[in-house]
Design a protein around this motif. Structure first.
Motif, PDB file in Angstrom:
ATOM      1  N   ARG A 120       0.693  -1.251   0.013  1.00 52.80           N
ATOM      2  CA  ARG A 120      -0.023   0.014  -0.106  1.00 52.80           C
ATOM      3  C   ARG A 120       0.863   1.302   0.194  1.00 52.80           C
ATOM      4  N   ARG A 121       1.869   1.229   0.858  1.00 52.78           N
ATOM      5  CA  ARG A 121       2.775   2.463   0.833  1.00 52.78           C
ATOM      6  C   ARG A 121       3.374   2.479  -0.424  1.00 52.78           C
ATOM      7  N   ALA A 122       4.002   1.499  -1.080  1.00 54.69           N
ATOM      8  CA  ALA A 122       4.735   1.661  -2.245  1.00 54.69           C
ATOM      9  C   ALA A 122       4.027   2.049  -3.511  1.00 54.69           C
ATOM     10  N   MET A 123       2.842   1.790  -3.366  1.00 57.71           N
ATOM     11  CA  MET A 123       1.661   2.017  -4.385  1.00 57.71           C
ATOM     12  C   MET A 123       1.232   3.492  -4.407  1.00 57.71           C
ATOM     13  N   GLY A 124       1.421   3.836  -3.156  1.00 53.04           N
ATOM     14  CA  GLY A 124       0.670   5.266  -2.735  1.00 53.04           C
ATOM     15  C   GLY A 124      -0.496   5.165  -2.315  1.00 53.04           C
ATOM     16  N   ALA A 125      -1.136   3.815  -2.141  1.00 51.43           N
ATOM     17  CA  ALA A 125      -2.465   3.615  -1.631  1.00 51.43           C
ATOM     18  C   ALA A 125      -2.698   4.083  -0.295  1.00 51.43           C
ATOM     19  N   ASP A 126      -3.915   4.449   0.074  1.00 53.29           N
ATOM     20  CA  ASP A 126      -4.296   4.591   1.638  1.00 53.29           C
ATOM     21  C   ASP A 126      -4.484   3.383   2.214  1.00 53.29           C
ATOM     22  N   ALA A 127      -5.088   3.425   3.472  1.00 53.64           N
ATOM     23  CA  ALA A 127      -5.274   2.062   4.294  1.00 53.64           C
ATOM     24  C   ALA A 127      -6.129   1.272   3.845  1.00 53.64           C
ATOM     25  N   SER A 128      -7.066   1.831   2.890  1.00 57.63           N
ATOM     26  CA  SER A 128      -8.156   0.994   2.299  1.00 57.63           C
ATOM     27  C   SER A 128      -7.756   0.307   0.796  1.00 57.63           C
ATOM     28  N   GLY A 129      -6.408   0.745   0.569  1.00 56.23           N
ATOM     29  CA  GLY A 129      -6.010   0.247  -0.742  1.00 56.23           C
ATOM     30  C   GLY A 129      -6.371   1.015  -1.984  1.00 56.23           C
ATOM     31  N   ILE A 130      -6.643   2.382  -1.882  1.00 59.27           N
ATOM     32  CA  ILE A 130      -7.106   3.140  -2.749  1.00 59.27           C
ATOM     33  C   ILE A 130      -5.966   4.168  -3.256  1.00 59.27           C
ATOM     34  N   ILE A 131      -5.725   3.883  -4.643  1.00 61.02           N
ATOM     35  CA  ILE A 131      -4.742   4.819  -5.343  1.00 61.02           C
ATOM     36  C   ILE A 131      -5.865   5.721  -6.237  1.00 61.02           C
ATOM     37  N   SER A 132      -5.440   6.966  -6.324  1.00 66.38           N
ATOM     38  CA  SER A 132      -6.352   8.091  -7.006  1.00 66.38           C
ATOM     39  C   SER A 132      -5.265   8.933  -7.722  1.00 66.38           C
ATOM     40  N   ALA A 133      -5.993   9.548  -8.782  1.00 64.91           N
ATOM     41  CA  ALA A 133      -5.147  10.629  -9.593  1.00 64.91           C
ATOM     42  C   ALA A 133      -6.478  11.580 -10.260  1.00 64.91           C
ATOM     43  N   GLY A 134      -6.552  12.751  -9.750  1.00 64.72           N
ATOM     44  CA  GLY A 134      -7.621  13.581 -10.181  1.00 64.72           C
ATOM     45  C   GLY A 134      -9.065  12.639  -9.857  1.00 64.72           C
ATOM     46  N   LEU A 138      -8.596   3.793  -8.020  1.00 65.55           N
ATOM     47  CA  LEU A 138      -8.571   2.267  -8.175  1.00 65.55           C
ATOM     48  C   LEU A 138      -8.242   1.657  -6.961  1.00 65.55           C
ATOM     49  N   ASN A 139      -8.953   0.621  -6.853  1.00 66.77           N
ATOM     50  CA  ASN A 139      -8.834  -0.043  -5.240  1.00 66.77           C
ATOM     51  C   ASN A 139      -8.062  -1.042  -5.770  1.00 66.77           C
ATOM     52  N   THR A 140      -7.001  -1.385  -4.939  1.00 69.83           N
ATOM     53  CA  THR A 140      -6.023  -2.556  -5.317  1.00 69.83           C
ATOM     54  C   THR A 140      -6.701  -3.814  -4.373  1.00 69.83           C
ATOM     55  N   VAL A 141      -7.591  -3.838  -3.631  1.00 76.46           N
ATOM     56  CA  VAL A 141      -8.060  -4.859  -2.976  1.00 76.46           C
ATOM     57  C   VAL A 141      -9.243  -5.324  -3.519  1.00 76.46           C
ATOM     58  N   THR A 142     -10.191  -4.621  -3.981  1.00 78.03           N
ATOM     59  CA  THR A 142     -11.433  -5.121  -4.952  1.00 78.03           C
ATOM     60  C   THR A 142     -11.358  -5.132  -6.449  1.00 78.03           C
ATOM     61  N   HIS A 143     -10.344  -4.381  -6.932  1.00 75.30           N
ATOM     62  CA  HIS A 143      -9.816  -4.409  -8.298  1.00 75.30           C
ATOM     63  C   HIS A 143     -10.770  -3.566  -9.024  1.00 75.30           C
TER      64      HIS A 143
END
Length: 231
Positions: A120-134, A138-143
């Motif tokens: 999560r840290r490496a991808m810049g995701a928050d604690a719930s696995g969310i990566i965002s831009a604008g 993208l939810n890395t847990v639920t895809h």
């Protein structure tokens, strides 16, 4: 599915970790020493490396030093595994560039939790696995992928491509690099494969207006901006 490379010379530990990662929905690659690890890294790019400190012939810390000098692989997160609990060794591993440290013996649930936290840290995701831009998330847990709150349907390749670009915003990657990182397990893919997937990805993101986040850098490759029209 996250791909984890375990560099460990003890077969029982490799078997235990493989079972734990499989149950957690992760793929495991394995190597018994530094030489085998380098052979794996020449053909696959794992999302994370579990690296034993004490290995035959050459230590894991030496491999870590080389990885951190490698321009194409220096950003792969590494968790050190070791039976050495002394603070001095832990500090040395972290100073060389380890992202975390687990002392043997460890429990499978602890290992999986540490891996997920570092990813999560490496991808810049928050604690719930969310990566965002604008407006793109993208939810890395639920895809699941959403653009302006509208769900975006992506094929597996386009999902992996978007996840990789979102995890490394504003960085330009050549077609060859994207083939190495996203299509590492494919059989001799061609560079035009990247262009096809980029077009498909943009088409899927277009209804919500998120296609403008993906930039074509003439003569260099592709990148993803944190906002539309970004540099």
């Amino acid at each position: 599915m996250p791909v984890i490379l375990l560099v460990e010379d003890e077969a029982p530990i490799r078997d235990m970790v493989r079972f734990a990662l499989s149950r957690a929905g992760m793929e495991m690659l394995d190597a018994g020493d530094v030489r085998q690890a380098q052979q794996v890294l020449a053909t696959r790019r794992p999302d994370l490396i579990l690296l034993d400190w004490m290995l035959p012939e050459e230590s894991g810390i030496e491999l870590l030093r080389r990885l951190r000098r490698d321009e194409e692989r220096k950003d792969i997160p590494v968790i050190m595994l070791t039976a050495m609990a002394e603070e001095e060794q832990k500090v040395q591993g972290l100073e060389v560039g380890a992202d975390d440290y687990i002392t043997k013996p460890f429990s499978p649930p602890e290992l999986v939790a540490r891996i997920r936290a570092v990813l999560r840290r490496a991808m810049g995701a928050d604690a719930s696995g969310i990566i965002s831009a604008g407006d793109l998330t993208l939810n890395t847990v639920t895809h699941e992928v959403f653009c302006s709150e509208n769900r975006v349907e992506l094929g597996p390749t386009e999902y992996r491509l978007l996840r990789f670009l979102l995890s490394h915003p504003e960085r330009v990657y050549s077609r060859g690099q994207l083939l190495d990182y996203v299509w590492a397990d494919a059989h001799a893919p061609e560079e035009r494969t990247v262009d096809v997937s980029i077009r498909r990805l943009r088409k899927a993101l277009a209804p919500g207006g998120c296609d403008g986040l993906i930039r074509t850098v003439r003569g260099a490759g592709y990148s993803l901006s944190r906002s539309k029209g970004g540099a």
